[in-house]
Scaffold this motif. Structure first.
Motif, PDB file in Angstrom:
ATOM      1  N   ASN A  82      57.640 -55.494  19.889  1.00  0.00           N
ATOM      2  CA  ASN A  82      58.411 -55.438  21.125  1.00  0.00           C
ATOM      3  C   ASN A  82      59.433 -54.322  20.915  1.00  0.00           C
ATOM      4  O   ASN A  82      60.409 -54.485  20.174  1.00  0.00           O
ATOM      5  CB  ASN A  82      59.109 -56.774  21.392  1.00  0.00           C
ATOM      6  CG  ASN A  82      59.874 -56.778  22.713  1.00  0.00           C
ATOM      7  OD1 ASN A  82      60.514 -55.793  23.090  1.00  0.00           O
ATOM      8  ND2 ASN A  82      59.811 -57.904  23.415  1.00  0.00           N
ATOM      9  N   ALA A  83      59.192 -53.153  21.520  1.00  0.00           N
ATOM     10  CA  ALA A  83      59.981 -51.955  21.217  1.00  0.00           C
ATOM     11  C   ALA A  83      61.458 -52.142  21.513  1.00  0.00           C
ATOM     12  O   ALA A  83      62.310 -51.528  20.856  1.00  0.00           O
ATOM     13  CB  ALA A  83      59.435 -50.765  21.994  1.00  0.00           C
ATOM     14  N   ILE A 138      67.163 -59.401  28.796  1.00  0.00           N
ATOM     15  CA  ILE A 138      67.823 -58.821  29.959  1.00  0.00           C
ATOM     16  C   ILE A 138      67.542 -59.680  31.182  1.00  0.00           C
ATOM     17  O   ILE A 138      66.393 -59.819  31.617  1.00  0.00           O
ATOM     18  CB  ILE A 138      67.359 -57.374  30.196  1.00  0.00           C
ATOM     19  CG1 ILE A 138      67.823 -56.485  29.043  1.00  0.00           C
ATOM     20  CG2 ILE A 138      67.884 -56.829  31.525  1.00  0.00           C
ATOM     21  CD1 ILE A 138      67.372 -55.049  29.144  1.00  0.00           C
ATOM     22  N   THR A 139      68.585 -60.258  31.732  1.00  0.00           N
ATOM     23  CA  THR A 139      68.480 -61.051  32.959  1.00  0.00           C
ATOM     24  C   THR A 139      69.190 -60.380  34.120  1.00  0.00           C
ATOM     25  O   THR A 139      68.908 -60.678  35.267  1.00  0.00           O
ATOM     26  CB  THR A 139      69.071 -62.456  32.739  1.00  0.00           C
ATOM     27  OG1 THR A 139      70.438 -62.328  32.312  1.00  0.00           O
ATOM     28  CG2 THR A 139      68.277 -63.214  31.684  1.00  0.00           C
ATOM     29  N   ASP A 140      70.137 -59.467  33.802  1.00  0.00           N
ATOM     30  CA  ASP A 140      70.890 -58.748  34.838  1.00  0.00           C
ATOM     31  C   ASP A 140      70.885 -57.264  34.492  1.00  0.00           C
ATOM     32  O   ASP A 140      71.694 -56.796  33.677  1.00  0.00           O
ATOM     33  CB  ASP A 140      72.325 -59.268  34.907  1.00  0.00           C
ATOM     34  CG  ASP A 140      73.105 -58.634  36.054  1.00  0.00           C
ATOM     35  OD1 ASP A 140      72.546 -57.756  36.743  1.00  0.00           O
ATOM     36  OD2 ASP A 140      74.279 -59.004  36.237  1.00  0.00           O
ATOM     37  N   SER A 187      57.005 -61.921  23.651  1.00  0.00           N
ATOM     38  CA  SER A 187      55.782 -61.260  24.115  1.00  0.00           C
ATOM     39  C   SER A 187      55.941 -60.640  25.502  1.00  0.00           C
ATOM     40  O   SER A 187      55.157 -59.768  25.872  1.00  0.00           O
ATOM     41  CB  SER A 187      54.614 -62.254  24.122  1.00  0.00           C
ATOM     42  OG  SER A 187      54.747 -63.183  25.194  1.00  0.00           O
ATOM     43  N   TYR A 188      56.942 -61.083  26.257  1.00  0.00           N
ATOM     44  CA  TYR A 188      57.097 -60.563  27.622  1.00  0.00           C
ATOM     45  C   TYR A 188      58.493 -60.037  27.930  1.00  0.00           C
ATOM     46  O   TYR A 188      58.675 -59.240  28.859  1.00  0.00           O
ATOM     47  CB  TYR A 188      56.740 -61.633  28.648  1.00  0.00           C
ATOM     48  CG  TYR A 188      57.570 -62.893  28.588  1.00  0.00           C
ATOM     49  CD1 TYR A 188      58.825 -62.955  29.172  1.00  0.00           C
ATOM     50  CD2 TYR A 188      57.088 -64.030  27.945  1.00  0.00           C
ATOM     51  CE1 TYR A 188      59.590 -64.123  29.104  1.00  0.00           C
ATOM     52  CE2 TYR A 188      57.851 -65.195  27.875  1.00  0.00           C
ATOM     53  CZ  TYR A 188      59.091 -65.232  28.454  1.00  0.00           C
ATOM     54  OH  TYR A 188      59.847 -66.370  28.393  1.00  0.00           O
ATOM     55  N   ALA A 189      59.530 -60.459  27.188  1.00  0.00           N
ATOM     56  CA  ALA A 189      60.906 -60.127  27.552  1.00  0.00           C
ATOM     57  C   ALA A 189      61.295 -58.721  27.115  1.00  0.00           C
ATOM     58  O   ALA A 189      60.753 -58.167  26.153  1.00  0.00           O
ATOM     59  CB  ALA A 189      61.868 -61.145  26.923  1.00  0.00           C
ATOM     60  N   SER A 247      55.089 -57.392  24.200  1.00  0.00           N
ATOM     61  CA  SER A 247      54.224 -57.016  23.084  1.00  0.00           C
ATOM     62  C   SER A 247      53.352 -55.833  23.485  1.00  0.00           C
ATOM     63  O   SER A 247      52.663 -55.881  24.513  1.00  0.00           O
ATOM     64  CB  SER A 247      53.361 -58.204  22.649  1.00  0.00           C
ATOM     65  OG  SER A 247      52.707 -58.787  23.756  1.00  0.00           O
ATOM     66  N   GLN A 248      53.380 -54.769  22.688  1.00  0.00           N
ATOM     67  CA  GLN A 248      52.562 -53.600  22.968  1.00  0.00           C
ATOM     68  C   GLN A 248      51.093 -53.913  22.660  1.00  0.00           C
ATOM     69  O   GLN A 248      50.774 -54.593  21.700  1.00  0.00           O
ATOM     70  CB  GLN A 248      53.045 -52.427  22.130  1.00  0.00           C
ATOM     71  CG  GLN A 248      54.418 -51.925  22.536  1.00  0.00           C
ATOM     72  CD  GLN A 248      54.449 -51.439  23.973  1.00  0.00           C
ATOM     73  OE1 GLN A 248      53.701 -50.545  24.349  1.00  0.00           O
ATOM     74  NE2 GLN A 248      55.313 -52.037  24.785  1.00  0.00           N
ATOM     75  N   GLY A 249      50.214 -53.377  23.495  1.00  0.00           N
ATOM     76  CA  GLY A 249      48.786 -53.662  23.380  1.00  0.00           C
ATOM     77  C   GLY A 249      48.334 -54.609  24.465  1.00  0.00           C
ATOM     78  O   GLY A 249      47.311 -54.406  25.112  1.00  0.00           O
TER      79      GLY A 249
END
Length: 877
Positions: free
Chosen positions: A439-440, A510-512, A499-501, A532-534
């Motif tokens: 996750n970059a 990050i929510t705001d 995996s998604y945030a 997640s990349q890929g």
């Protein structure tokens, strides 16, 4: 448990004491043994085949009648009055053994030869012993004229489930049945670089080949008979019901890594190379001459239940296959077939309750653990140099669970009415785990592996079918009618947060966006992306749990007006809880012109309901091409974003299907020629990428599912077959072919730009799913304990369009397969062979053009792994 065990012992004991073992030899008039003769205990499903010495052994009831049948020879019936029976079969005058089939007709007396529509019957045992193909899709690819299936690479879930189609239609426009009952689809929807983009389909490889007796392919529109999805046709898989026989095989095979000089720039020599999977996924390990090693172990066994023909037949299969690695562009390091470990179980049983009533059940469980290359991340592309210096190739791994069970009761009344009440349940679950990734936005703190969530599809179908045959009405009348109720449920479940945030500089989600920001990439100057990349994980915002119901009523009838002329008709009403009702009909006829030639034809309307996945699937992902990476939102059909772009609610696809053909049988030669026309309106497609940067969605582009195009397809299927026994052996030759021409009649883009809605690239992908032609010539020879097979398959030219808007032309290719076998004993046979013997590859593409898959070869023609060599030890006890 003791009572159950005692009951089973008594049942089996009663069955065994009521039986006797009969053995013998079957020869022709010249005294040559006939291998492969079908021997069936009359009135039952109990049967065996002769071995290569013409010998057989079978357990039957006292006083049973045995039926001996063989293609090109007269059928003989013989009472089993002793322990030994020797039979001599005489060649007939062109009449062949007619297979009674399930699909295409509900008349139990209808056979392939006298059906009104084209039906292929494929004996799977024969095919698997004459081929190195270890999966159903690949088996059918080389023996069925208009069946197409391809391996994928870098196509997310499609690397793990091969899309397959008939007559150039979508993977979801062919209905699949098991023993005549509807099979559930996969929960996977094809998205990237694949055939059948935007389509779901049925995972045929979840069914072990060793469990299959035969495969029936109805190459004709059949929605009026069987319901949704049957626009292109129906594939019915009939499972084994043999008893007192243990059969199976152990197969090992490898791929040749030498790709005829087409090698990745910078590799040390011209041998095969290995991606260092344990390192950063961007360097190479030890060279190898072979890769993709696969082991398949399969076994099938059946035993009788009771004394009235009951049985249970069980199959187990284990498959382990390593990755292949093939040349790729310098920006794409990992490209090849996925790694897979799979376990397959399947069972089929029938238990007579009375003389005319039986309980039946069948079902299975398939588990696959897979590992495939995603798109390489190079310098400046989602790379954190301190973690992956020089870049990396993420891997998409998945765990696929596919389970099904069907059960029912069928009976026949004293008046000849047949009743069948059944329930079929199936569920497919697809779980993603992303490995060798990052996750970059978390930079050095990021884990290298994520649970990315997944999706599942559940289907439960209840059927009630009634039929009756009236032999006294003209030359025969068969009527059938029934009802079906189906429940479907589609689910997307979220993965772990990382995996998604997207995380801010403090490592918080990050929510705001107005107060939080992601770390800045020093190369691009842009905020680092999250997920997640890929393969980005599914978030709680992506989660879906939707269901619908469907109720249908049908009726059909077949009338033999005379012995030479038959007409049939079908009508079906369906009502879906989410989009409404549809009514479809079909008319078909067969005319016997001479004793050797039949003419046949049909016309029908058809439909396909939009899948739940097409309606509700949604995902945020990164799209890579030679120009870089962009963030894309695939919005669900019912979302405000979709409506804002003017995309309407998905409706059913509507089809008109017509066919006209001829069958001929002259001595040892048979032929079928069938032309077809398929018009489909409102085909559901996946659009191109629209600019969404002004919508504050956190992505640059958006795409959608839409009833986007109308198509028309003309085609011709050819099957020519010849088999002849001489003193020096038995020869066989089969030529199958398909000529296909699909046109896009209309793009239904509304007010949207057609070039974006369904432009040149999207059109090319749709048309590439319907290759211009495919021809296969299969030659066989058998003599005593030796047999051999030689097959030639020609794939036509395929044209795709790359990201540079240039044509990628894949020239025609001729593939050669060779197999030789020797029966060492009655129980053991060794087979050696090669698929793609001469190591032929698709056409190399221009590296600067950047194809969708990112390798030299897209998902076209025969795949991209080269020659495959195998050895198989088959056993039969």
């Amino acid at each position: 448990m003791k009572k159950i065990a005692l009951l089973l012992f008594l049942l089996n004991s009663a069955f065994l004491f009521a039986q006797k073992e009969v053995s013998g030899l079957v020869k022709d008039k010249s005294g040559n043994p006939l291998p492969g003769v079908n021997i069936v205990e009359k009135g039952t499903s109990n049967g065996v085949s002769t071995d290569f010495e013409g010998s057989f052994r079978i357990k039957v009831k006292e006083g049973a009648t045995l039926v001996f049948s063989y293609v090109g020879f007269t059928t003989v019936e013989k009472t089993a009055s002793g322990d030994k029976i020797n039979i001599v079969l005489s060649e007939n005058d062109g009449q062949v053994l007619n297979d009674v089939v399930v699909v295409g007709s509900r008349n139990a007396k209808r056979t392939v030869v006298n059906s009104a529509v084209p039906i292929d019957v494929i004996n799977v045992k024969d095919v698997t012993t004459q081929s190195g193909k270890i999966e159903i899709n690949q088996l059918l690819q080389y023996v069925a004229p208009s069946f197409n299936a391809n391996k994928q690479s870098g196509s997310d879930g499609a690397d793990h489930v091969d899309p397959a189609s008939l007559r150039g239609m979508g993977p979801d426009q062919t209905l699949v049945l098991i023993n005549g009952k509807r099979r559930h689809q996969s929960s996977l929807i094809n998205l990237f670089g694949t055939r059948g983009r935007g389509n779901t389909g049925t995972d045929l490889n979840a069914i072990p080949a060793a469990s299959i007796k035969r495969i029936e392919i109805l190459r004709d529109g059949a929605s009026a008979q069987y319901g949704s999805d049957a626009i292109a046709g129906v594939i019915n898989i009939v499972t084994n019901d043999n008893v007192d026989e243990l059969t199976g095989s152990v197969t090992y095979g490898v791929f040749n890594t030498h790709a005829k000089g087409e090698f990745l720039p910078g590799t040390p020599n011209t041998k095969g190379f290995r991606l260092d999977q344990n390192g950063n996924g961007n360097s190479y390990g030890k060279d190898q001459d072979f890769d993709g090693g696969s082991v398949r172990v399969a076994a099938n066994y059946g035993t009788g239940i009771g004394s009235k023909g009951g049985y249970v037949n069980v199959t187990g299969e284990f498959l382990n296959k390593n990755k292949t690695l093939r040349p790729a562009y310098d920006f794409r390091k990992g490209f090849g077939d996925a790694e897979m470990t799979g376990v397959n179980l399947f069972a089929n049983l029938a238990i007579p309750i009375s003389d005319k009533t039986e309980f039946y059940a069948f079902g299975g469980s398939n588990f696959r653990d897979t590992d495939a290359y995603a798109f390489t991340r190079n310098d400046g592309e989602r790379v954190v140099e301190s973690v992956y210096p020089g870049g990396y190739t993420p891997r998409i791994t998945s765990k696929i669970n596919d389970n099904s069970i069907a059960a029912g009761i069928r009976t026949e009344s004293s008046g000849g009415w047949k009743f069948d009440l059944s329930n079929t349940f199936g569920k497919n679950k697809f779980q993603y785990d992303i490995k060798g990734t990052i996750n970059a936005s978390l930079e050095e703190k990021s884990p290298h592996e994520f649970d990315a969530g997944g999706h599942s599809l559940l289907q439960n179908t209840t059927n009630f079918d009634i039929s009756k045959n009236y032999e006294s009405v003209l030359s025969g009348l068969n009527i059938a009618f029934g009802a079906e109720f189906r429940v479907e449920q589609f689910e997307i479940f979220a993965g772990e947060e990382g995996s998604y945030a997207t995380y801010d500089t403090d490592g918080k989600p990050i929510t705001d966006p107005t107060t939080q920001s992601a770390p800045i990439d020093p190369v691009t100057g842009e905020p680092r992306p999250g997920g997640s990349q890929g393969f980005p994980g599914y978030s709680p915002a992506n989660e879906v749990n939707k269901d619908r119901t469907n109720f249908s009523l049908y009726t059909d009838a077949e009338l033999d007006v005379t012995e030479a002329w038959m007409v049939s008709g079908a009508l079906r009403f369906e009502n879906y809880s989410d989009f409404g009702s549809t009514l479809n009909g079909k008319l078909a006829s067969r005319l016997k012109i001479t004793d050797h030639i039949n003419a046949r034809g049909s016309i029908s309307t058809g439909f396909r309901a939009p899948s739940l996945a097409q309606i509700y699937y949604n995902l945020r992902f990164t799209n890579f091409n030679a120009s870089g990476a962009t963030e894309v939102l695939l919005a669900p059909n019912d979302s405000p974003v979709t409506r804002a772009f003017g995309i309407e609610k998905l409706n059913e696809e509507k089809a008109i299907n017509a066919s006209l053909g001829f069958t001929a049988s002259f001595g040892d030669f048979t032929a079928t020629i069938d032309g077809y026309y398929i018009q489909v309106k409102d085909r559901i497609v996946l659009t191109g990428y629209f600019d969404a940067s002004s919508l504050n969605l956190g992505v640059s582009e958006a795409q959608f599912f839409a009833n986007g195009v109308d198509t028309s397809t003309h085609g011709l299927d050819l099957v020519f077959s010849w088999k002849k026994t001489f003193d020096f052996g038995q020869f066989g030759a089969t030529l199958v072919g398909n000529i296909n021409d699909m046109k896009i009649d209309k793009v239904k883009n509304g007010t949207l730009d057609e070039a974006i809605f369904f432009g040149k690239r999207e059109k090319a992908f749709l048309l590439a799913s319907a290759p211009d032609n495919k021809f296969g010539l299969n030659l066989t020879y058998a003599k005593n304990k030796f047999d051999a097979g030689l097959a030639f398959t020609r794939f036509s030219k395929v044209v795709l369009v790359d990201y540079a808007d240039e044509d990628d032309v894949y020239n025609p290719r001729l593939i050669t397969d060779l197999t030789v076998g020797y029966q060492f004993t009655k129980s053991l046979k060794l087979t050696l062979g090669s698929n793609n013997l001469f190591n032929v590859y698709p056409t190399k593409q221009d590296e600067q053009g950047n194809t969708e898959a990112g390798g030299y070869w897209d998902a076209v023609q025969m795949g991209f792994s080269g020659a495959y060599y195998y050895a198989r030890l088959g056993f039969n006890f």
